[in-house]
Design an enzyme around this catalytic site. Structure first.
Site, PDB file in Angstrom:
ATOM      1  CG  ASP A  57      34.789   4.700 -10.183  1.00  0.00           C
ATOM      2  OD1 ASP A  57      35.756   5.372 -10.576  1.00  0.00           O
ATOM      3  OD2 ASP A  57      34.613   4.367  -8.989  1.00  0.00           O
ATOM      4  CG  ASP A  61      36.297   8.694  -7.911  1.00  0.00           C
ATOM      5  OD1 ASP A  61      35.589   7.955  -8.637  1.00  0.00           O
ATOM      6  OD2 ASP A  61      36.702   9.809  -8.282  1.00  0.00           O
ATOM      7  CG  ASP A  65      36.895   7.306 -14.136  1.00  0.00           C
ATOM      8  OD1 ASP A  65      36.893   6.470 -15.055  1.00  0.00           O
ATOM      9  OD2 ASP A  65      37.150   7.030 -12.953  1.00  0.00           O
ATOM     10  CG  ASP A 134      26.165  18.901 -23.289  1.00  0.00           C
ATOM     11  OD1 ASP A 134      25.554  19.925 -23.625  1.00  0.00           O
ATOM     12  OD2 ASP A 134      25.617  17.889 -22.821  1.00  0.00           O
ATOM     13  CG  ASP A 236      22.995  22.888 -21.689  1.00  0.00           C
ATOM     14  OD1 ASP A 236      22.355  21.848 -21.505  1.00  0.00           O
ATOM     15  OD2 ASP A 236      23.015  23.837 -20.864  1.00  0.00           O
ATOM     16  CD  GLU A 290      18.552  21.260 -23.551  1.00  0.00           C
ATOM     17  OE1 GLU A 290      19.208  22.252 -23.205  1.00  0.00           O
ATOM     18  OE2 GLU A 290      18.034  20.478 -22.735  1.00  0.00           O
ATOM     19  CG  HIS A 356      21.201  14.445 -19.336  1.00  0.00           C
ATOM     20  ND1 HIS A 356      21.007  14.736 -20.676  1.00  0.00           N
ATOM     21  CD2 HIS A 356      21.436  15.620 -18.731  1.00  0.00           C
ATOM     22  CE1 HIS A 356      21.134  16.038 -20.861  1.00  0.00           C
ATOM     23  NE2 HIS A 356      21.394  16.602 -19.693  1.00  0.00           N
ATOM     24  CG  ASP A 357      17.967  17.217 -18.890  1.00  0.00           C
ATOM     25  OD1 ASP A 357      18.675  17.175 -17.871  1.00  0.00           O
ATOM     26  OD2 ASP A 357      18.239  17.922 -19.877  1.00  0.00           O
TER      27      ASP A 357
HETATM   28  C1  GLC Z   1      20.077  21.475 -20.173  1.00  0.00           C
HETATM   29  C2  GLC Z   1      20.694  20.176 -19.703  1.00  0.00           C
HETATM   30  C3  GLC Z   1      20.347  19.965 -18.267  1.00  0.00           C
HETATM   31  C4  GLC Z   1      20.899  21.102 -17.461  1.00  0.00           C
HETATM   32  C5  GLC Z   1      20.398  22.441 -17.989  1.00  0.00           C
HETATM   33  C6  GLC Z   1      21.214  23.571 -17.442  1.00  0.00           C
HETATM   34  O1  GLC Z   1      18.703  21.417 -20.198  1.00  0.00           O
HETATM   35  O2  GLC Z   1      20.273  19.134 -20.532  1.00  0.00           O
HETATM   36  O3  GLC Z   1      20.828  18.742 -17.766  1.00  0.00           O
HETATM   37  O4  GLC Z   1      20.527  20.957 -16.115  1.00  0.00           O
HETATM   38  O5  GLC Z   1      20.523  22.533 -19.392  1.00  0.00           O
HETATM   39  O6  GLC Z   1      22.492  23.569 -18.011  1.00  0.00           O
END
Ligand code: GLC
Length: 581
Positions: A57, A61, A65, A134, A236, A290, A356-357
């Site tokens: 950051d 905030d 960013d 993405d 995605d 993905e 991140h998932d």
């Molecule tokens: C993909 C992303 C995930 C998101 C989902 C909906 O799986 O990696 O983070 O929540 O799509 O866009």
């Protein structure tokens, strides 16, 4: 993509890196012009994934960013990585942290401005780092202008941009929603007395790809970013784009079977071929989907060069293995060996164990107790960087960051986690079990702020972070690891360097050894006369492996302990890379 990917959302200090100068070895050149035709930058790249909300950051905030990323470009460069995959940074009301886009040609206010983006891209390119964006086009935000128009009237020219079911036809056939609080993908909207479809949250209505106008809008958006000079797209949730829009009933009891009934349907390949012809083939950009479908054939069809669709498949079978109650290494080896052999001759895969998932790499696949966190984290990093395929590496894993393990539901922020909890509460689920699952598996575990140093909030922000910093930041942070030559951070750097020097680690033939060994993963990578052997002990006990190779005469290129074994007996979570003579 496996459905339970979303359900689960629910260095011993003596360790030392063997200096490379000690290991005199043949290295390969980075000159693409003189080499075999299959060489591609995106195959050789180590791709570093940045979750911008939690990286750095700059304006206090509490939210990461773009200027924050700019301030850390030298750090990113110092890792040796070739490209950054950035999670979505477009305008968004943030129901799903940017995966709900309200304007595809603008930057999320909290993240900065388009000028910041341009400066960030330039800063990356100046340092020879590529940028992969993405592309979230299975759905938009319900606050996107298209959806606002679409829901305003049944006769809106945008009506057909989304999937609507008029209520006078009765209730639509059930569709499963991954993030909805009732797991119902049809949301009733009284404004026009109709239901709209959303496979993810209610604020993420699915776009109608059968409408050629939608496809042209997406291609225009892609051109906009490609014209800016970005280097790739990560598509995605793309497997879910094509649907049978007659919406037939699915067999009772199977309505939730995403693999069979939701992924890779209809004209998906047609849409990708059109995207390739209209956009991808016209720019020097890479593309990665993905998910990789339901079968090897699906996966191949996505990335077979002759079909002109995408470059790379990102298959989930491996990353989906880790479970709370532990996993079997034999199963793990089998899955990765199977995928490797399916792509040995043609096509290309991403190699990853975290993003991140998922909860944190070391907590899911290694051992995050103080005794083994560093060494097991290094061992897993070794796996990701020594398999065939493009290595995708998630920010923070280079520090061995572990699950935050929040105890209270109030500490979680992720829409999927919160809605799953609410769903279980509403339907009488066992909340203790649910909390245990969330604590271990929630996506928020990997979304806590990057741990830069031991100052307040780990040096991530000067105010309250949007999500709590993991409590271990005083001991696990980048500043401390910079100073320690044996740290996870420096191990990662050395490994990236080794991968760049040894094309065998990128292109080399993979052979699994000691197949039935439940503790050790052993394999060779062979390329143009070079033979490398990787030994990985996946357990917290000493383990022995028999590879049939002469270890005594082999050169150790890298080890996560100071005194590498030469007799096939591996210390807990030991990882060794040898050049075999
Ligand atoms: C993909 C992303 C995930 C998101 C989902 C909906 O799986 O990696 O983070 O929540 O799509 O866009």
């Amino acid at each position: 993509m496996k459905l339970y990917k979303y359900f689960t959302a629910l260095c011993l200090s003596t360790i030392m890196v063997v200096p490379f100068c000690m290991a005199q070895t043949k290295t390969t050149s980075n000159d693409f012009s003189t080499s075999f035709s299959g060489r591609k930058w995106w195959k050789e790249a180590v791709i570093y994934q940045i979750y911008p909300r939690s990286f750095k950051d700059s304006d206090g905030d509490g939210v990461g960013d773009l200027k924050g990323i700019i301030s850390k470009l030298d750090y990113i460069k110092s890792l040796g990585v070739d490209a950054v995959w950035l999670n979505p940074i477009y305008s968004s009301p943030n129901d799903d942290n940017g995966y709900d886009i309200s304007d595809y040609r603008n930057i999320m206010k909290e993240f900065g401005t388009m000028e910041d983006f341009d400066a960030m891209l330039k800063g990356m390119h100046d340092r020879n780092i590529k940028l992969i964006m993405d592309l979230v086009v299975n759905h938009s935000s319900d606050e996107h202008e298209w959806f606002k128009q679409s829901r305003s009237s049944r006769s809106s020219p945008y009506r057909n941009y989304y999937h609507w079911w008029d209520a006078e036809r009765g209730k639509p056939p059930y569709r499963y929603s991954l993030f909805d609080v009732n797991h119902d993908a049809w949301m009733y909207d009284s404004l026009t007395n109709a239901y709209y479809l959303h496979y993810f949250s209610r604020k993420q209505p699915d776009l109608n790809w059968e409408n050629p106008k939608v496809r042209q809008e997406v291609f225009d958006i892609m051109r906009f970013w490609a014209d800016k000079g970005i280097d790739g797209f990560r598509l995605d949730a793309f497997q879910f784009v094509a649907k049978d829009t007659t919406f037939p009933y699915f067999p009772k009891g199977f309505e939730k079977n995403f693999i069979q009934y939701y992924a890779m349907q209809g004209n998906l390949h047609g849409y990708l071929q059109e995207m390739n012809k209209e956009v991808l083939s016209k720019y020097d950009v890479m593309s990665v989907a993905e998910g990789a479908g339901n079968t090897f054939e699906d996966a191949h069809n996505l990335v077979d060069e002759d079909r002109h669709e995408l470059n790379m498949a990102y298959a989930f079978e491996g990353v989906d293995i880790a479970k709370m109650e532990g996993y079997s290494l034999l199963h793990f080896k089998n899955v990765f060996s199977k995928w490797d052999s399916a792509f040995a001759e043609k096509g290309w895969l991403a190699i990853f164990l975290a993003n991140h998932d998922q909860a944190r790499l070391v907590s899911r696949f290694g051992n995050d107790s103080p005794a083994f966190r560093e060494v097991s984290s290094k061992m897993l990093t070794t796996f990701i960087l020594t398999m065939r395929g493009t290595s995708f590496y998630y920010n923070g894993d280079e520090l061995g960051m572990a699950n935050a393990g929040f105890e209270k539901i109030e500490d979680f922020r992720d829409v999927q986690t919160l809605n799953e909890y609410q769903y279980q509460k509403n339907t009488g689920g066992d909340l203790n079990k649910v909390m245990a699952r969330i604590k271990f598996g929630s996506r928020d575990n990997s979304r806590t702020p990057f741990q830069w140093d031991n100052s307040a909030n780990a040096g991530f922000t000067t105010s309250n972070p949007w999500i709590k910093v993991a409590s271990n930041y005083k001991t696990i942070n980048a500043a401390a690891q910079e100073k320690d030559t044996n740290s996870c951070l420096n191990y990662f750097r050395n490994l990236v360097k080794l991968r760049k020097e040894q094309l065998a680690l990128v292109y080399g033939k993979y052979t699994l050894l000691d197949k039935g060994n439940p503790a050790v993963y052993a394999y060779t990578r062979e390329w143009e006369g070079m033979k490398l052997l990787v030994l990985l002990n996946f357990t917290n006990k000493t383990a022995r492996t028999k590879t049939g190779l002469n270890l005594a005469s082999s050169t150790v290129l890298l080890d996560n302990y100071s005194n590498p074994s030469k007799n096939g007996v591996l210390k807990p979570f030991e990882a060794i890379i040898y050049e075999v003579h």
